[in-house]
Design an enzyme around this catalytic site. Structure first.
Site, PDB file in Angstrom:
ATOM      1  N   THR A  82      28.389  30.133  44.579  1.00 41.16           N
ATOM      2  CA  THR A  82      29.309  30.216  43.745  1.00 41.16           C
ATOM      3  C   THR A  82      29.783  28.791  43.351  1.00 41.16           C
ATOM      4  O   THR A  82      29.624  27.549  44.254  1.00 41.16           O
ATOM      5  CB  THR A  82      30.660  30.824  44.453  1.00 41.16           C
ATOM      6  OG1 THR A  82      31.530  30.636  43.720  1.00 41.16           O
ATOM      7  CG2 THR A  82      30.846  30.366  45.730  1.00 41.16           C
ATOM      8  N   ASP A  83      30.239  28.758  42.262  1.00 41.88           N
ATOM      9  CA  ASP A  83      31.135  27.322  41.804  1.00 41.88           C
ATOM     10  C   ASP A  83      32.298  26.986  42.747  1.00 41.88           C
ATOM     11  O   ASP A  83      32.564  26.004  42.643  1.00 41.88           O
ATOM     12  CB  ASP A  83      31.279  27.246  40.362  1.00 41.88           C
ATOM     13  CG  ASP A  83      32.332  28.262  39.843  1.00 41.88           C
ATOM     14  OD1 ASP A  83      32.652  29.065  40.691  1.00 41.88           O
ATOM     15  OD2 ASP A  83      32.635  28.241  38.629  1.00 41.88           O
ATOM     16  N   GLU A  84      32.880  27.937  43.330  1.00 39.14           N
ATOM     17  CA  GLU A  84      34.053  27.694  44.047  1.00 39.14           C
ATOM     18  C   GLU A  84      33.787  26.554  45.270  1.00 39.14           C
ATOM     19  O   GLU A  84      34.732  25.979  45.639  1.00 39.14           O
ATOM     20  CB  GLU A  84      34.568  29.040  44.820  1.00 39.14           C
ATOM     21  CG  GLU A  84      34.926  29.653  43.506  1.00 39.14           C
ATOM     22  CD  GLU A  84      36.022  30.730  43.947  1.00 39.14           C
ATOM     23  OE1 GLU A  84      36.815  30.962  44.935  1.00 39.14           O
ATOM     24  OE2 GLU A  84      36.212  31.861  43.193  1.00 39.14           O
ATOM     25  N   TYR A 115      36.931  31.901  51.557  1.00 36.03           N
ATOM     26  CA  TYR A 115      35.841  32.363  50.880  1.00 36.03           C
ATOM     27  C   TYR A 115      35.252  31.270  50.607  1.00 36.03           C
ATOM     28  O   TYR A 115      33.949  31.185  51.027  1.00 36.03           O
ATOM     29  CB  TYR A 115      36.328  33.144  49.800  1.00 36.03           C
ATOM     30  CG  TYR A 115      35.190  33.496  48.729  1.00 36.03           C
ATOM     31  CD1 TYR A 115      34.042  34.189  49.097  1.00 36.03           C
ATOM     32  CD2 TYR A 115      35.148  32.918  47.415  1.00 36.03           C
ATOM     33  CE1 TYR A 115      32.956  34.455  48.117  1.00 36.03           C
ATOM     34  CE2 TYR A 115      34.056  33.000  46.691  1.00 36.03           C
ATOM     35  CZ  TYR A 115      32.851  33.906  47.044  1.00 36.03           C
ATOM     36  OH  TYR A 115      31.850  33.858  46.117  1.00 36.03           O
ATOM     37  N   LYS A 132      30.999  30.170  51.818  1.00 40.23           N
ATOM     38  CA  LYS A 132      29.936  30.087  51.026  1.00 40.23           C
ATOM     39  C   LYS A 132      29.381  28.625  51.242  1.00 40.23           C
ATOM     40  O   LYS A 132      28.395  28.304  51.180  1.00 40.23           O
ATOM     41  CB  LYS A 132      30.518  30.441  49.585  1.00 40.23           C
ATOM     42  CG  LYS A 132      30.786  31.800  49.325  1.00 40.23           C
ATOM     43  CD  LYS A 132      29.395  32.801  49.531  1.00 40.23           C
ATOM     44  CE  LYS A 132      28.364  32.626  48.634  1.00 40.23           C
ATOM     45  NZ  LYS A 132      27.280  33.720  48.742  1.00 40.23           N
TER      46      LYS A 132
HETATM   47  P1  NAD Z   1      30.503  42.262  45.775  1.00 35.35           P
HETATM   48  O1  NAD Z   1      31.625  42.042  46.767  1.00 35.35           O
HETATM   49  O2  NAD Z   1      30.818  43.256  44.624  1.00 35.35           O
HETATM   50  O3  NAD Z   1      29.279  42.902  46.681  1.00 35.35           O
HETATM   51  C1  NAD Z   1      28.708  42.530  47.796  1.00 35.35           C
HETATM   52  C2  NAD Z   1      27.671  43.440  48.488  1.00 35.35           C
HETATM   53  O4  NAD Z   1      27.183  43.053  49.848  1.00 35.35           O
HETATM   54  C3  NAD Z   1      28.175  44.615  48.647  1.00 35.35           C
HETATM   55  O5  NAD Z   1      27.320  45.603  48.350  1.00 35.35           O
HETATM   56  C4  NAD Z   1      28.432  44.816  50.255  1.00 35.35           C
HETATM   57  O6  NAD Z   1      28.318  46.234  50.780  1.00 35.35           O
HETATM   58  C5  NAD Z   1      27.268  43.899  50.358  1.00 35.35           C
HETATM   59  N1  NAD Z   1      27.490  43.336  52.256  1.00 35.35           N
HETATM   60  C6  NAD Z   1      28.559  42.934  52.514  1.00 35.35           C
HETATM   61  N2  NAD Z   1      28.503  42.341  53.735  1.00 35.35           N
HETATM   62  C7  NAD Z   1      27.144  42.726  54.099  1.00 35.35           C
HETATM   63  C8  NAD Z   1      26.382  42.667  55.155  1.00 35.35           C
HETATM   64  N3  NAD Z   1      26.877  41.987  56.268  1.00 35.35           N
HETATM   65  N4  NAD Z   1      25.166  43.114  55.334  1.00 35.35           N
HETATM   66  C9  NAD Z   1      24.540  43.704  54.122  1.00 35.35           C
HETATM   67  N5  NAD Z   1      25.254  43.802  52.858  1.00 35.35           N
HETATM   68  C10 NAD Z   1      26.720  43.557  52.927  1.00 35.35           C
HETATM   69  O7  NAD Z   1      30.002  40.678  45.390  1.00 35.35           O
HETATM   70  P2  NAD Z   1      29.458  40.042  43.949  1.00 35.35           P
HETATM   71  O8  NAD Z   1      30.750  39.958  43.305  1.00 35.35           O
HETATM   72  O9  NAD Z   1      28.452  40.991  43.584  1.00 35.35           O
HETATM   73  O10 NAD Z   1      28.809  38.962  44.379  1.00 35.35           O
HETATM   74  C11 NAD Z   1      27.672  38.809  45.029  1.00 35.35           C
HETATM   75  C12 NAD Z   1      27.081  37.505  45.327  1.00 35.35           C
HETATM   76  O11 NAD Z   1      27.238  36.676  44.239  1.00 35.35           O
HETATM   77  C13 NAD Z   1      28.073  36.902  46.696  1.00 35.35           C
HETATM   78  O12 NAD Z   1      27.430  36.177  47.386  1.00 35.35           O
HETATM   79  C14 NAD Z   1      29.131  35.948  45.841  1.00 35.35           C
HETATM   80  O13 NAD Z   1      29.614  34.905  46.417  1.00 35.35           O
HETATM   81  C15 NAD Z   1      28.233  35.311  44.593  1.00 35.35           C
HETATM   82  N6  NAD Z   1      28.785  35.123  43.336  1.00 35.35           N
HETATM   83  C16 NAD Z   1      29.622  35.968  42.799  1.00 35.35           C
HETATM   84  C17 NAD Z   1      30.460  35.530  41.541  1.00 35.35           C
HETATM   85  C18 NAD Z   1      31.261  36.622  40.937  1.00 35.35           C
HETATM   86  O14 NAD Z   1      31.745  36.355  39.873  1.00 35.35           O
HETATM   87  N7  NAD Z   1      31.241  37.862  41.530  1.00 35.35           N
HETATM   88  C19 NAD Z   1      30.164  34.377  41.048  1.00 35.35           C
HETATM   89  C20 NAD Z   1      29.073  33.688  41.800  1.00 35.35           C
HETATM   90  C21 NAD Z   1      28.728  33.744  42.638  1.00 35.35           C
HETATM   91  O1  DAU Z   2      33.890  31.302  40.382  1.00 33.59           O
HETATM   92  C1  DAU Z   2      33.188  32.305  40.834  1.00 33.59           C
HETATM   93  C2  DAU Z   2      34.089  33.225  41.863  1.00 33.59           C
HETATM   94  O2  DAU Z   2      34.522  34.137  41.097  1.00 33.59           O
HETATM   95  C3  DAU Z   2      33.150  33.978  42.630  1.00 33.59           C
HETATM   96  O3  DAU Z   2      32.361  33.298  43.736  1.00 33.59           O
HETATM   97  C4  DAU Z   2      33.979  35.244  43.582  1.00 33.59           C
HETATM   98  O4  DAU Z   2      33.157  35.887  44.398  1.00 33.59           O
HETATM   99  C5  DAU Z   2      34.781  35.771  42.458  1.00 33.59           C
HETATM  100  O5  DAU Z   2      35.671  36.739  42.983  1.00 33.59           O
HETATM  101  C6  DAU Z   2      35.469  35.020  41.216  1.00 33.59           C
HETATM  102  O6  DAU Z   2      36.471  34.398  42.070  1.00 33.59           O
HETATM  103  P1  DAU Z   2      38.031  34.101  41.348  1.00 33.59           P
HETATM  104  O7  DAU Z   2      39.164  34.093  42.436  1.00 33.59           O
HETATM  105  O8  DAU Z   2      37.956  33.140  40.143  1.00 33.59           O
HETATM  106  O9  DAU Z   2      38.074  35.867  40.774  1.00 33.59           O
HETATM  107  P2  DAU Z   2      39.328  36.664  40.477  1.00 33.59           P
HETATM  108  O10 DAU Z   2      38.744  37.579  39.727  1.00 33.59           O
HETATM  109  O11 DAU Z   2      39.841  37.135  41.992  1.00 33.59           O
HETATM  110  O12 DAU Z   2      40.371  35.953  39.851  1.00 33.59           O
HETATM  111  C7  DAU Z   2      40.317  35.313  38.693  1.00 33.59           C
HETATM  112  C8  DAU Z   2      41.422  34.539  38.348  1.00 33.59           C
HETATM  113  O13 DAU Z   2      42.647  35.384  37.812  1.00 33.59           O
HETATM  114  C9  DAU Z   2      42.007  33.648  39.412  1.00 33.59           C
HETATM  115  O14 DAU Z   2      42.462  32.418  38.893  1.00 33.59           O
HETATM  116  C10 DAU Z   2      43.066  34.568  40.080  1.00 33.59           C
HETATM  117  C11 DAU Z   2      43.516  35.110  38.894  1.00 33.59           C
HETATM  118  N1  DAU Z   2      44.159  36.477  39.328  1.00 33.59           N
HETATM  119  C12 DAU Z   2      43.377  37.408  40.080  1.00 33.59           C
HETATM  120  C13 DAU Z   2      43.825  38.570  40.364  1.00 33.59           C
HETATM  121  C14 DAU Z   2      42.835  39.481  41.087  1.00 33.59           C
HETATM  122  C15 DAU Z   2      45.545  36.963  38.972  1.00 33.59           C
HETATM  123  O15 DAU Z   2      45.899  36.119  38.065  1.00 33.59           O
HETATM  124  N2  DAU Z   2      45.787  38.400  39.297  1.00 33.59           N
HETATM  125  C16 DAU Z   2      45.128  39.042  39.847  1.00 33.59           C
HETATM  126  O16 DAU Z   2      45.634  40.222  40.156  1.00 33.59           O
END
Ligand code: NAD
Ligand code: DAU
Length: 352
Positions: free
Chosen positions: A131-133, A157, A161
């Site tokens: 992730t970019d975080e 988190y 990562k």
């Molecule tokens: P998500 O939370 O929707 O899915 C995570 C999955 O991992 C789930 O299916 C869960 O059951 C599985 N899991 C959790 N713990 C496990 C374990 N110990 N063994 C096997 N499976 C397990 O997450 P997502 O949003 O799809 O993100 C997927 C990946 O991409 C993550 O590594 C996250 O850090 C990365 N990522 C997410 C975003 C985003 O915006 N969502 C952006 C950049 C990177």
């Molecule tokens: O940047 C990549 C990341 O993006 C991934 O690595 C993470 O897995 C993914 O969850 C996401 O993280 P964020 O914290 O940016 O996403 P989230 O959807 O939780 O929040 C997006 C923005 O919205 C953040 O600034 C917090 C704000 N927010 C979020 C929630 C859930 C609100 O204002 N209200 C809310 O209820």
């Protein structure tokens, strides 16, 4: 033909990736290892679960015996590692699971791959999806994150990562393991769990509940449609250089409040309620350590691997809103049970 182990393939991005890969590479073998935590859902994969080339395995990435067995039985040559605890707010209230899965789980996977691939000189690769975080927060006028940006994670988190990224890098440098890492910006699209901003806004609006916006709503995220993340990962698997890091992003920065307003307006047109949905917007107390701004510079993957996003934000958000409108049953299922308890704990105490 590749033999791929996808971890976390029942989650949001993982399930979109499984569907994407089976569509574009129908001859490849794809094994999906997922623990099915609250975020993992086999309903996300109903349309592909009977495909001959696909196999689901219920299990933990930290279970070295299981993972080694799968590597040998399936002759795995490619790992696409999504499995993680992924929600920042949950990491603030309960960081332990993030260390277990994101750090120790990644470590366990790396150990198995190192052992099995040590004697293998074929084109194995371990793609770590990050992730970019990990780069921390940008100021309003800072240039976007490049791959050379220093690490400065601010939440449990992102720290977990970052730790996993460092382990992956170290396995490449020390053991010569075939690793690549991608750092991507915020994804949006179908099957995203409604604890994340975009699906949460849609779900709350449709049920007439307050739409919680943290702080002043001016935090900025760089949004990428999930299929574009998948095509970026495909480019990295096929053409990426081992040991490299690639940033993937949409060059699509939005303030949270603007996105929330946009979704409300579009819902007013597609599914009008008794009053405009924007009336539900409620400013609540801020997320502790809330990063102000993320933005990705994806020049490296664009110029060296020829990747670029295919969806602009207007079409991506339109498809996403319509998907949630057409799949309300899916949303109701995932919001039952544990979600209600989480929601009460997370938002019950937040005051405006
Ligand atoms: P998500 O939370 O929707 O899915 C995570 C999955 O991992 C789930 O299916 C869960 O059951 C599985 N899991 C959790 N713990 C496990 C374990 N110990 N063994 C096997 N499976 C397990 O997450 P997502 O949003 O799809 O993100 C997927 C990946 O991409 C993550 O590594 C996250 O850090 C990365 N990522 C997410 C975003 C985003 O915006 N969502 C952006 C950049 C990177
Ligand atoms: O940047 C990549 C990341 O993006 C991934 O690595 C993470 O897995 C993914 O969850 C996401 O993280 P964020 O914290 O940016 O996403 P989230 O959807 O939780 O929040 C997006 C923005 O919205 C953040 O600034 C917090 C704000 N927010 C979020 C929630 C859930 C609100 O204002 N209200 C809310 O209820």
């Amino acid at each position: 033909m590749r033999r791929i182990l996808v971890t976390g393939g029942a989650g949001f991005i993982g399930s979109n990736f499984v569907r994407y890969w089976l569509k574009h590479h129908p001859r490849d073998r794809l094994v999906n290892l997922d623990l099915l935590t609250y975020a993992g859902n086999l309903e996300n994969l109903r349309d592909v679960e009977s495909r001959e080339q696909y196999r689901f395995v219920h299990g933990d990435i930290s279970d070295g015996v299981l993972v080694e067995h799968l590597f040998r039985e399936e002759e795995i040559d490619t790992v696409v590692h999504f499995a993680a605890e992924s929600h920042v707010d949950r990491s603030i209230t309960g960081p332990s699971a993030f260390i277990d899965t994101n750090v120790m789980g990644t470590f366990a996977l790396l150990e198995v791959a190192r052992k099995i691939w040590a004697t293998d000189d074929t084109a194995c690769r371990f793609l770590h999806v990050s992730t970019d975080e990990v780069y921390g927060s940008l100021g309003p006028n800072d240039p976007p994150f490049t791959e050379r940006h220093s690490y400065a994670p601010n939440s449990p988190y992102s720290a977990s990562k970052a730790a996993s990224d460092h382990l992956v890098r170290a396995y490449g440098e020390t053991y010569g393991m075939q690793v690549i890492t991608t750092n991507c910006s915020n994804n949006y699209g179908p099957f995203q769990f409604p604890e994340k901003l975009i699906p949460l806004v849609i779900a709350n609006a449709l049920e007439g509940s307050p739409i919680p916006v943290y702080g002043d709503g001016k935090n900025i995220r760089d949004w990428l449609y999930v299929d574009d993340h998948c095509s970026g990962l495909e480019a990295v698997i096929e053409k990426g250089r081992l040991g490299e890091v690639y940033n993937i992003g949409g060059s699509n920065e939005w303030c949270n409040i603007d996105i929330v307003q946009l979704i409300c307006q579009r819902l007013d047109e597609l599914q009008p309620g008794k009053a405009p949905y924007a009336g539900l917007i409620t400013f609540v107390s801020d997320r502790p350590g809330h990063d102000l701004r993320y933005a990705i510079d994806s020049d490296k993957i664009q110029t060296t691997l020829g990747w670029s996003p295919a969806h602009d934000f207007q079409s991506g958000i339109e498809q996403t809103i319509k998907w949630y409108l057409e799949n309300r049953e899916w949303c109701e299922h995932v919001r039952s049970g544990e979600y209600r308890q989480y929601y009460e704990q997370q938002y019950g105490q937040r005051v405006g």
